[in-house]
Every structure is written in C-alpha cells, then in structure tokens.
Scaffold this active site. Structure first.
Site, PDB file in Angstrom:
ATOM      1  N   HIS A   1     -86.843   7.039 -15.970  1.00 43.83           N
ATOM      2  CA  HIS A   1     -88.227   7.492 -15.873  1.00 43.83           C
ATOM      3  C   HIS A   1     -88.450   8.916 -16.312  1.00 43.83           C
ATOM      4  CE1 HIS A   1     -90.550   4.300 -13.882  1.00 43.83           C
ATOM      5  NE2 HIS A   1     -89.364   3.895 -13.482  1.00 43.83           N
TER       6      HIS A   1
ATOM      7  N   ARG B   1    -100.474  13.809  -9.764  1.00 38.82           N
ATOM      8  CA  ARG B   1     -99.718  14.783  -8.994  1.00 38.82           C
ATOM      9  C   ARG B   1     -99.869  16.171  -9.628  1.00 38.82           C
ATOM     10  NH1 ARG B   1     -96.462  12.996  -4.539  1.00 38.82           N
ATOM     11  NH2 ARG B   1     -95.741  15.145  -4.582  1.00 38.82           N
TER      12      ARG B   1
ATOM     13  N   LYS C   1     -97.699  18.928 -15.994  1.00 39.36           N
ATOM     14  CA  LYS C   1     -98.936  18.185 -16.208  1.00 39.36           C
ATOM     15  C   LYS C   1    -100.104  19.106 -16.561  1.00 39.36           C
ATOM     16  CE  LYS C   1     -97.708  14.200 -13.242  1.00 39.36           C
ATOM     17  NZ  LYS C   1     -97.981  13.000 -14.057  1.00 39.36           N
TER      18      LYS C   1
ATOM     19  N   THR D   1     -99.384   6.595 -16.654  1.00 40.10           N
ATOM     20  CA  THR D   1    -100.099   5.320 -16.521  1.00 40.10           C
ATOM     21  C   THR D   1    -101.559   5.580 -16.176  1.00 40.10           C
ATOM     22  OG1 THR D   1     -99.286   5.211 -14.246  1.00 40.10           O
ATOM     23  CG2 THR D   1     -98.170   3.825 -15.894  1.00 40.10           C
TER      24      THR D   1
HETATM   25  C1  LIG Z   1    -101.755   5.772 -11.664  1.00 38.00           C
HETATM   26  C2  LIG Z   1    -101.476   6.661 -10.540  1.00 38.00           C
HETATM   27  C3  LIG Z   1    -100.606   7.743 -10.692  1.00 38.00           C
HETATM   28  C4  LIG Z   1     -99.965   8.101 -12.015  1.00 38.00           C
HETATM   29  O1  LIG Z   1    -100.851   8.908 -12.731  1.00 38.00           O
HETATM   30  P1  LIG Z   1    -100.365   9.768 -14.016  1.00 38.00           P
HETATM   31  O2  LIG Z   1    -101.628  10.295 -14.549  1.00 38.00           O
HETATM   32  O3  LIG Z   1     -99.708   8.793 -14.950  1.00 38.00           O
HETATM   33  O4  LIG Z   1     -99.439  10.811 -13.519  1.00 38.00           O
HETATM   34  C5  LIG Z   1    -100.370   8.558  -9.609  1.00 38.00           C
HETATM   35  N1  LIG Z   1    -100.950   8.317  -8.407  1.00 38.00           N
HETATM   36  C6  LIG Z   1    -101.806   7.295  -8.233  1.00 38.00           C
HETATM   37  C7  LIG Z   1    -102.426   7.087  -6.907  1.00 38.00           C
HETATM   38  C8  LIG Z   1    -102.093   6.426  -9.280  1.00 38.00           C
HETATM   39  O5  LIG Z   1    -102.933   5.406  -9.084  1.00 38.00           O
END
Ligand SMILES: *Cc1c(COP(=O)(O)O)cnc(C)c1O
Length: 805
Positions: free
Chosen positions: A354, A543, A548, A650
């Site tokens: 990951h 997060r 990020k 995601t």
């Molecule tokens: C989808 C999701 C993430 C992942 O988000 P990214 O933008 O890919 O870091 C993290 N937390 C929650 C609650 C999510 O639904």
C-alpha cells in the site's frame, strides 16, 4: 427479496413488541432502529445459512481477506439496499410516521479503520459478496474504534469511540468456536519417531473468540462473513491471589488479554513498532488461520490440496505473520516436511503493498519479536536462511543486495520482505505505484521474482458511494439509462450519449444544488456558519498528512484572502473551502495543520471586508458517514498529494462518481482517472513523477529561493509567524520552519504557482454552467471502471483464481 408494504408494517410493529417490548407510540429511536435491524437480520440469516451450505456442498475455493482494519461505516441502509427492500421499508415506515434517515442516525459508524486502507477492505467485502466471490474478511474486533475528533478552540481533541456501548446488532458471538493463541515462553526441541518436533512451553495463553458479521451481496441472496476476533484471558482471575487480598493483581491476566483488542492504533501510513501492535497482528492471524484450517479439514480434502481451496490475501504487511504461522501449522501440527509446507504456504498467500513511504514500513526489533513469538521467530529465521542461500547460489547476488533483501538484517525483522518471499503475488494499488515498486523500491525483488508483481488499481463500491449516498443522482441515472448500471457499473458509460442534453445537464446541476443545500444545513446547524449554496464547494477531506498537502490548499486560501483584501471587488466566483480529516494523535505537524486551517477559517469567515466571497469550514470527526454527506454536495475534489506519495487514493474516485471536478497532481489513481475522462475533464497541475525524482535527486531544490522571489508566497508564509492569524507567534512556527528551513520536503512552494493557475482555471470553467455540468456527466459516465466490482474481478482472475459471476 419479496415483501409487500403491508406485510412489512405488520411484521415491523410485531417486532417492536417482541424484540423491544414497546408499541410504536412509546418506542424511542433506538427501539425503532433495533426492531428494523431484527427484521432485516431475519432475511439475512436465512441467506447466510444457505450460502454457507452451498460453499460446503460445492467445495469452491474460498478467499480470506486478512486486514487489521475494516472501515465499514453504517450497515442498516446498505443492507436494505442490497436485499432490495429499501423502498418498501422506507414507504412502510413513513406510513407509520417514521423517517428512515432519522433512525439510520442511531447506528454508530463501525470505525475500525484509519482511512483508505480500511475503507478499501470494506468496499472489497461488499463487492466480493455482490459478484459472487466466496470471500470473507478476517480482522480484529477492537473495543474502541478510531478516536472521535472534536475541535476545541481550533485544536483537535481526541475522545474514545465506544462504539459497542449499545450493542452491535449485526454481530454474532461464537464462543464455541474460540481458539487459543500463545505468546512468550520458550520452545524445546524433541526428537521422536525419527522426527524433530517443537514444543512451546511456559507460554501466555490468550483466548480468541470470533464475532461474525454477515456481508450481504446485492440482489443475489449471497451472504459472506466478516469474522472479527476478540481477546480474553483463559483464566479471568487468579483465585489464590484474590483470596489473599491481591484484588488488582488477581485480574492482571484479564487486563493483559483485553489490551490486545482494546484499541486500533490511530496512525495512518506510519508505524510505531510497539509490542502491543505486534501482539495484535499475531493474535488475529493465528486465530484466523486456525479457524480456516479447522474448517478446511472438515471438508475431507487433503492438506496437500490446501492452496487449491484456500486463498489468504494480506492487506499490507500487517498480517504478514500469516506466512510463518501457516508454516508452523503445516510443519508442527500437520507434520509436513518443510519443503512441502513451503510450497503450500507460498501458493496460498498473496500480498498487497500500500505504500512506499519509509515511515510506514513495518520493522520489528529482533529481541522483541523473538521473546513474544519464539517459535515463529525460529521459522522466520529458517525461511530467511533458505532465502539468502537461494540468493547466493541461484542468483549470485552481492552482499549489499542480500542485506537489502534479507528478512532479518540490522537487528530487525522486515515484514515487507517476509510478505514478498512468502507469497505468490505482490500487487501495487495503481499503475504508477506498481511501476515504482518494480523499478525502484522493490526492484531487487522484482529482478528475481518478476512473475510475482502485478497491478490492481483500487476501487470503491458504487453501491455505497453512489446508490446509497446520492439517491437523487442515482434515480436520475436510472431514469436516463435504466438500472443495469447497478449490477454492471460499466454501463454508466451509456450516459455519454446524453453528454450534450441540456435538460439532463440542468437536472444534474439541480441535484447537486439540492445536495449542497443539505450540506449547508448541516454546517449551519453544527457550526453556525452561513455558507452560500451558489458558491463553489471546494472539498479537501482525508486524513491530515504532510504528503496530502492540506498546507498547499490552505496557503492558497490565505493567498486568495490577501488578494481580496487588496481588491474586494475582484470578480471571482464565491468559494466555500471545506476541510475534514483526523490527525494521528502523535503527529505534531498534522495537528498544527488542523489548527492552521481553523485559524484561517476564523479569520476569513469573520472578515466583512471580503464580502463573503470565500468561506472556510473545517468539519470535525471525518468518517464514512460524514463523507457520504459531503461528497454528493461537492463541486471540486482536491487530490493534491506530492506526486509519487499517494499510492492510489480512493477518495478521488468517490468524488468523480458523484460528478465533482478534480483538481489533481499526477499521482496514484489520479493519473488513471485523467486517462479515463480525458485531460479536458480534469484540472491537472504540478510536478510529474519523473520531474519529482530528478529534482529530489539533483539536490538543487531550494524553497527559500521561491520564498524570496515570489511576493505572494512570501506574504503567505510570513503571515504564519507575524501574529496576524493568532496572538501566539510561535503557534505555526513548525510549519514555517519545515517549509523554509526544512527545505519544503513535500514541494508545497514548488507547486504553488501551478496550483494557483489550476484554481483560476476552475473559476473560469465554473462560470460556464452548462460546460461544467457536461464535465460532471463525463466524470460520472467514466467512473464505472473504478467500481471495486471491477477491481475484485481482477483479483479473482489474476490473483486468487476463484469463481465469480
Ligand atoms: C475513502 C475514504 C478515505 C480515503 O480517502 P483518500 O482521499 O483516498 O485518502 C479515508 N477515510 C474515509 C472515511 C473514506 O471514506
């Protein structure tokens, strides 16, 4: 699933009485919620039994997805949808004066995960059940999920998430299927019947008890299982100690065992190397494998055929002890020869990588590992001895390479190396990420095991992230192209035929508007902030992490504020910047970033001079349910990680599926999103991976040059420490220091100019409403390939070799 509305109402009222001892007039929301769950469970359990019977009868290969985290969110409405009874229930309830969404509120999010990795596991469970893959989850039933976040005076404050306080209505405790897990102690070797055997003595015994949660497939009567393990002591208390008045000591064993499943470590993409964490990892892996082997042996199949019928997938390296543990079971308990056991183990286990960030790679101190897991350590040593021998004799590698690849080196046990050596498949989670694994980070392994490496780009379940969270848009899609897209998300592409349809564009716009109204109401209720629903909802939720780059976003907001102060009549479309996300409690910088966003928000939202042209909102306690409210209301999706750092992402896919336009760096799955929709339907900016590596390696980057030469940036960065945001000039010194004197490790200043231009582009695009809606539609139409159904097809065919629909 068939039930009429009147049958439903009758059944529901009856259940209120038999399950909760209430009639509808004195039922609380909790009563109403639990009665509905009971009704749903009745259907689910019938299908659950049938599914399991079929699995046994047909003898199909089973997949077990091992993950430290399952970020499930709420299950009630998702179960109603997958059973196909949501509409009937909703209408029936409404005739009884009950609002489904109000009772859904009662359910506590199952927050047993940190972020993307845990949510991926949850999406995969939904997809496996829905496309007929016999696939189950295996994890830990944490007594406390990820902490609840409150914002006090702009700072993050963590509160315990006591999610089991009421009861988890979906789970079944199976005490009679408990297994024993052994820690510490010592191993003695015996030579008996011409065979060396190993006896683990003086160990600390912990009982692992499974709690099963049904995972309901979409309209296919299939119910798979998520099995979560809970720890308890074999002897709850020591009678002798208790009798002699040592009350606290008498419960020591109980407390030690409870600690194992008490809490989820709150770090995302960062390891701590704590012994309790290693204990957790071995605990659920050992219990999971015991129960799999026990069930396997009931089928009567030969242990030599194990890998034909069982696939164990490990979600990152957290469950990598599956490798030595399966070896231990096969060699010590099933009496197989080492080589036979090794073949079976390697053919059973597959691994998803990951991240490439070094701070996230798991490594355990040898002494700590050896003392906690003495027999497992012996097995890891033997695996490593044979592996290093192979490297020397078959591959003729030099000492440096061997040291890099060795499972044990520098007095550390390296979990990624263990996972790669002990599995038949290693996959990355987006094309760029997999290329980096092959060409850079894991190149030494790729050179000797090229056939193990493959890519499986992440995905999201379109049932939760479109059908459930955005009912208005879902209805419009079904009205336009029919309902096949729900079974086959690739059918969303049929929307392209209506790309130029002005009335459809308008309806998409109006639905977005309604979703924005809804979010604006939530924000007003909670934070008493008025936001303009005509403004662009520009959303950055995930997060909080330096990579990020929430900093890049908030610096740009500070810059916009500055230019608005200079020119309050500047013609820009009003913007609402929405942030949400948790910081790991021990991550100092991330917590400072939260405070910075809140300080900027306070300053801007209360400055009348800028005429409400920009607003900033930080929504507390980010989680699955909050995401389900925010994403359908978003116009702009911020996916701006430093390139090469976000393995896939995601969140990016969820926004696209709901018609937001993405502003993105060329990182992770953003690249594949751009390819799918065409560069004219996404706003890309910033360094490309190649440029990033060149600049990093050259050592020529100097953030101070940018600071000195760009007056806009200079002003923003200076304001971090000049007392204009908060009284305490030291408050944001660490951010200032990292960007200037730490030479800006995440290239925030480097990408600032391009980011600012990208935002100007967004502003221009949004002014043309019809064009914007068309782009929105193109995004939705191409989002089908990012359904986790597709991802799971790829895993089923390319890795697990299992049946699917
Ligand atoms: C989808 C999701 C993430 C992942 O988000 P990214 O933008 O890919 O870091 C993290 N937390 C929650 C609650 C999510 O639904």
């Amino acid at each position: 699933m068939n039930i009429t509305k009147s049958e439903f109402k009758e059944k529901y009222l009856k259940l209120l009485q038999t399950v909760r001892g209430k009639n509808i007039n004195d039922a609380t929301k909790l009563d109403k919620y639990l009665a509905l769950c009971s009704l749903v469970k009745e259907y689910i359990y019938t299908n659950w039994v049938k599914t399991n019977e079929e699995y046994i009868k047909e003898g199909k290969k089973q997949v077990h997805y091992f993950s430290m985290e399952f970020l499930m969110g709420k299950l009630l409405v998702s179960n109603l949808i997958n059973l196909g009874i949501k509409d009937i229930c909703e209408r029936g309830l409404s005739e009884l004066g009950i609002n489904l969404s109000e009772i859904e509120e009662v359910e506590v999010d199952m927050g047993l995960g940190n972020g993307g990795l845990g949510r991926l596991a949850a999406c995969f469970l939904d997809s496996m059940a829905s496309i007929d893959v016999p696939g189950h989850g295996c994890g830990i039933r944490y007594n406390y999920g990820l902490f609840k976040q409150r914002i006090v005076d702009g700072y993050q404050v963590e509160c315990p998430d006591n999610w089991l306080e009421n009861e988890n209505i979906w789970e079944i405790k199976r005490k009679d299927e408990s297994v024993e897990v052994k820690f510490y102690g010592n191993v003695i070797m015996k030579y008996e019947n011409n065979r060396l055997s190993f006896v683990h003595e003086n160990y600390e015994s912990v009982i692992a008890t499974p709690y099963d949660i049904p995972i309901v497939g979409y309209h296919n009567s299939r119910v798979n299982t998520l099995r979560l393990w809970s720890a308890s002591a074999e002897d709850e208390f020591d009678y002798e100690l208790f009798s002699s008045g040592e009350y606290v000591k008498a419960f020591e064993n109980k407390h030690k065992a409870d600690a194992i499943c008490n809490l989820l470590y709150p770090n995302d993409n960062c390891e701590q190397g704590r012994i309790l964490r290693l204990k957790q990892e071995y605990f659920f892996v050992c219990a999971g494998i015991k129960s799999i082997v026990r069930n396997y042996k009931k089928t009567g199949n030969s242990i030599y055929d194990f890998s034909k019928y069982v696939s164990i997938h490990i979600n990152d390296t957290h469950p990598a002890l599956a490798v030595p543990e399966l070896m231990r079971v096969l060699v010590d308990e099933e009496n197989l020869d080492w080589d036979e056991a090794w073949e079976i183990t390697k053919n059973t286990i597959s691994y998803t990588n990951h991240t490439i960030m070094s701070e996230a790679l798991e490594k355990w101190n040898v002494e700590l590992f050896q003392s906690l897991l003495p027999r497992i350590y012996m097995i890891v040593e033997e695996i490593n001895r044979r592996f290093c021998k192979e490297l020397i004799e078959n591959h003729h590698l030099d000492q440096n390479k061997i040291r890099n690849m060795s499972i044990i080196s520098d007095n550390l046990v390296k979990m990624a190396n263990l996972a790669i050596v002990g599995s038949y498949s290693v996959n990355g989670v987006a094309q760029l990420h997999t290329e980096i694994l092959k060409k850079k980070e894991l190149n030494d392994f790729y050179s000797i095991y090229p056939y193990k490496f493959n890519n499986k780009t992440n995905g999201i379940t379109h049932r939760r992230w479109l059908l459930k969270c955005n009912p208005l848009l879902s209805e419009l899609i079904t009205e336009t192209i029919g309902s096949e897209w729900i079974y086959d998300p690739m059918r969303l592409i049929d929307l392209l035929k209506y790309k130029d349809d002005k009335s459809l564009q308008e309806r998409i716009y109006n639905i977005k508007r309604k979703n924005k109204d809804n979010l604006a109401r939530i924000i007003k209720d909670k934070y008493s902030i008025d936001i303009d629903t005509d403004s662009i909802f520009d959303v950055h939720i995930k997060r909080i992490h330096e990579y990020k780059r929430q900093t890049l976003n908030i610096f740009h907001v500070m810059y916009l504020y500055n230019i608005l102060l200079e020119n309050p009549n500047l013609d820009i479309t009003p913007r609402t910047f929405i942030f949400s996300g948790k910081a790991a409690p021990g991550y100092y910088m991330a917590k400072k970033i939260i405070k910075l966003i809140n300080s900027v928000a306070y300053k801007i939202n209360n400055d009348k001079r800028i005429k409400d042209k920009i607003k900033v909102v930080f929504m507390e306690n980010y989680g699955v349910s909050l995401a389900e409210n925010i994403i359908p209301a978003s116009n702009v999706s911020e996916q701006i990680s430093t390139t090469t750092k976000e393995a896939s992402g995601t969140g990016n896919m969820k926004f696209m599926m709901n018609g937001a336009i993405t502003i993105a760096t060329l990182d992770g799955a953003n690249i594949e999103i751009a390819k799918a929709i065409g560069e004219e339907n996404i706003v890309l900016f910033g360094l490309k991976a190649k440029e990033f590596y060149e600049l990093s390696n050259s050592g020529k980057y100097n953030s101070k040059d940018i600071y000195n030469n760009d007056i806009r940036i200079n002003k923003v960065i200076s304001s971090l420490i000049d007392g204009s945001l908060v009284d305490d000039r030291n408050e944001f010194y660490s951010i200032y220091d990292s960007v200037l004197y730490g030479n800006d490790p995440y290239f925030v200043l480097k990408d600032f100019e391009a980011y600012s231009k990208a935002h100007q582009q967004i502003d221009v695009l949004y002014k043309n409403q019809s064009k914007w809606s068309e782009m929105s539609l193109v995004n939705i139409a191409h989002s089908g390939i990012f359904s986790s159904d597709n991802t799971i097809y790829e895993y089923a065919k390319g890795i697990w070799n299992v049946d699917h629909s």
